[in-house]
Design a protein around this motif. Structure first.
Motif, mmCIF file in Angstrom:
data_model
loop_
_atom_site.group_PDB
_atom_site.id
_atom_site.type_symbol
_atom_site.label_atom_id
_atom_site.label_comp_id
_atom_site.label_asym_id
_atom_site.label_seq_id
_atom_site.Cartn_x
_atom_site.Cartn_y
_atom_site.Cartn_z
ATOM 1 N N TYR A 1 16.659 40.498 -21.854
ATOM 2 C CA TYR A 1 16.822 41.554 -21.155
ATOM 3 C C TYR A 1 17.757 42.515 -21.876
ATOM 4 N N SER A 2 17.497 43.791 -21.669
ATOM 5 C CA SER A 2 18.489 45.021 -21.939
ATOM 6 C C SER A 2 18.127 45.923 -20.959
ATOM 7 N N TYR B 1 9.515 46.125 -17.096
ATOM 8 C CA TYR B 1 10.610 47.236 -16.957
ATOM 9 C C TYR B 1 10.658 47.819 -15.602
ATOM 10 N N ARG C 1 20.300 50.126 -19.455
ATOM 11 C CA ARG C 1 20.953 51.286 -20.056
ATOM 12 C C ARG C 1 21.040 52.132 -18.656
ATOM 13 N N ARG D 1 25.395 50.463 -22.151
ATOM 14 C CA ARG D 1 24.036 49.935 -22.820
ATOM 15 C C ARG D 1 24.111 48.547 -23.185
ATOM 16 N N LYS D 2 23.157 47.644 -23.015
ATOM 17 C CA LYS D 2 23.146 46.325 -23.751
ATOM 18 C C LYS D 2 21.771 46.097 -24.386
ATOM 19 N N LYS D 3 21.903 45.513 -25.429
ATOM 20 C CA LYS D 3 20.580 45.136 -26.459
ATOM 21 C C LYS D 3 20.224 43.794 -26.098
ATOM 22 N N LYS D 4 18.949 43.606 -26.351
ATOM 23 C CA LYS D 4 18.267 42.326 -26.117
ATOM 24 C C LYS D 4 19.067 41.266 -26.995
ATOM 25 N N THR D 5 19.201 41.686 -28.169
ATOM 26 C CA THR D 5 19.661 40.749 -29.231
ATOM 27 C C THR D 5 21.088 40.437 -29.081
ATOM 28 N N SER D 6 21.592 41.057 -28.354
ATOM 29 C CA SER D 6 23.181 40.978 -28.037
ATOM 30 C C SER D 6 23.766 40.635 -26.654
ATOM 31 N N ASP D 7 24.912 40.266 -26.606
ATOM 32 C CA ASP D 7 25.491 40.079 -25.144
ATOM 33 C C ASP D 7 26.381 40.850 -24.985
ATOM 34 N N ILE E 1 28.156 44.709 -23.973
ATOM 35 C CA ILE E 1 27.905 45.847 -23.028
ATOM 36 C C ILE E 1 28.757 46.769 -23.814
#
Length: 282
Positions: A49-50, A243, A52, A63-69, A71
């Protein structure tokens, strides 16, 4: 005199400009909504999940991206701070090869340390014996103090019964009804304006899958536009992608807090419960 008046005039203009800017910022804070956007999908049995949260044309965003934890806080699209509690793995430095002289010095130091240890060993044993005796004495004193201390009450039936009697009063019922209405309105306000999602759920057992979907059918979420929930009665599976978008104004939250604070019945209910807690604590 004219110079003094001119200086005072410019000071007034500067102060007026600063005050006007502050008023504009306060108005923007209350009136400009915070927009949120979240995307989710299942991949290889994991849910990615991501999200913004942005304010004032993404002047500030979280923001938070799908590929990373991680924030991250962004200002004008520039990452400023990582708000997640991630541990950084430090890289180990390569050790330089030691010379022949350094190796000889280390051997001499090790020999000296071994000679000192032989002398100090009897003293260490005596200190260990003294530490054990001191530890036993401390444990005995702590055990005696624990016996003297009265046990605290963890649960009181009288407290629960008095709170239930307060809640059953007519005025309390009116206050709780109002509070429930405010909570329902808040949930509706915070719910996304636009949502789209596809869910495929299966437990591997047709009976339990049917029971699960019977419970899901009772939720209003299942009947929203753009939501499609499908059962799989044969295999154990969970797939999801979609989404959601929405917005929140701080003005609504401030008005909600003011309404709850000014409600006399809610304040009376809170005061009565606090009095019960104080009596039990005393």
């Amino acid at each position: 005199m004219s110079i003094v008046l001119a200086i005072l005039k410019w000071i007034g203009i500067v102060l007026g400009g600063i005050l006007g800017l502050l008023l504009i910022l306060v108005a923007l804070f209350f009136l400009v909504p915070v927009r949120y956007h979240a995307v989710f999908e299942s991949k290889d049995g994991k849910i990615l999940y991501s999200f913004r949260f942005s304010w004032l044309l993404r002047l500030l965003s979280l923001r938070k991206k799908k590929t990373s934890d991680a924030i991250r806080l962004y200002v004008l699209g520039i990452p400023i701070r990582n708000l997640s509690e991630g541990k950084k793995d430090g890289k180990k430095k390569k050790e330089k090869p030691k010379s022949f002289g350094q190796i000889k010095e280390q051997e001499g130091e090790q020999a000296e340390e071994q000679a000192e240890e032989k002398v100090i060993e009897p003293q260490k044993e005596q200190k260990k014996v003294q530490k054990k005796e001191d530890g036993l004495r401390k444990k005995k004193s702590v055990f005696r103090n624990k016996k003297k201390k009265p046990k605290k009450k963890r649960f009181s039936f009288g407290k629960v019964s008095s709170i239930i009697s307060i809640v059953r009063e007519a005025e309390s019922k009116v206050a709780l009804r109002r509070l429930r209405g405010e909570i329902v309105r808040l949930i509706r306000y915070l719910s996304p304006n636009r949502i789209k999602g596809r869910f495929l759920i299966g437990t591997g057992d047709p009976a339990s899958t049917g029971l699960l979907f019977g419970g899901i059918s009772l939720l209003p979420f299942a009947y929203q536009k753009g939501i499609k929930i499908s059962p799989d009665f044969d295999e154990k599976v969970f797939e999801a992608d979609g989404y959601m978008k929405g917005r929140i104004r701080m003005l609504y939250l401030i008005r909600l807090i003011i309404r709850i604070y000014r409600d006399k019945e809610l304040r009376m209910l809170w005061d009565n419960i606090n009095q019960v807690n104080k009596k039990e604590a005393a």
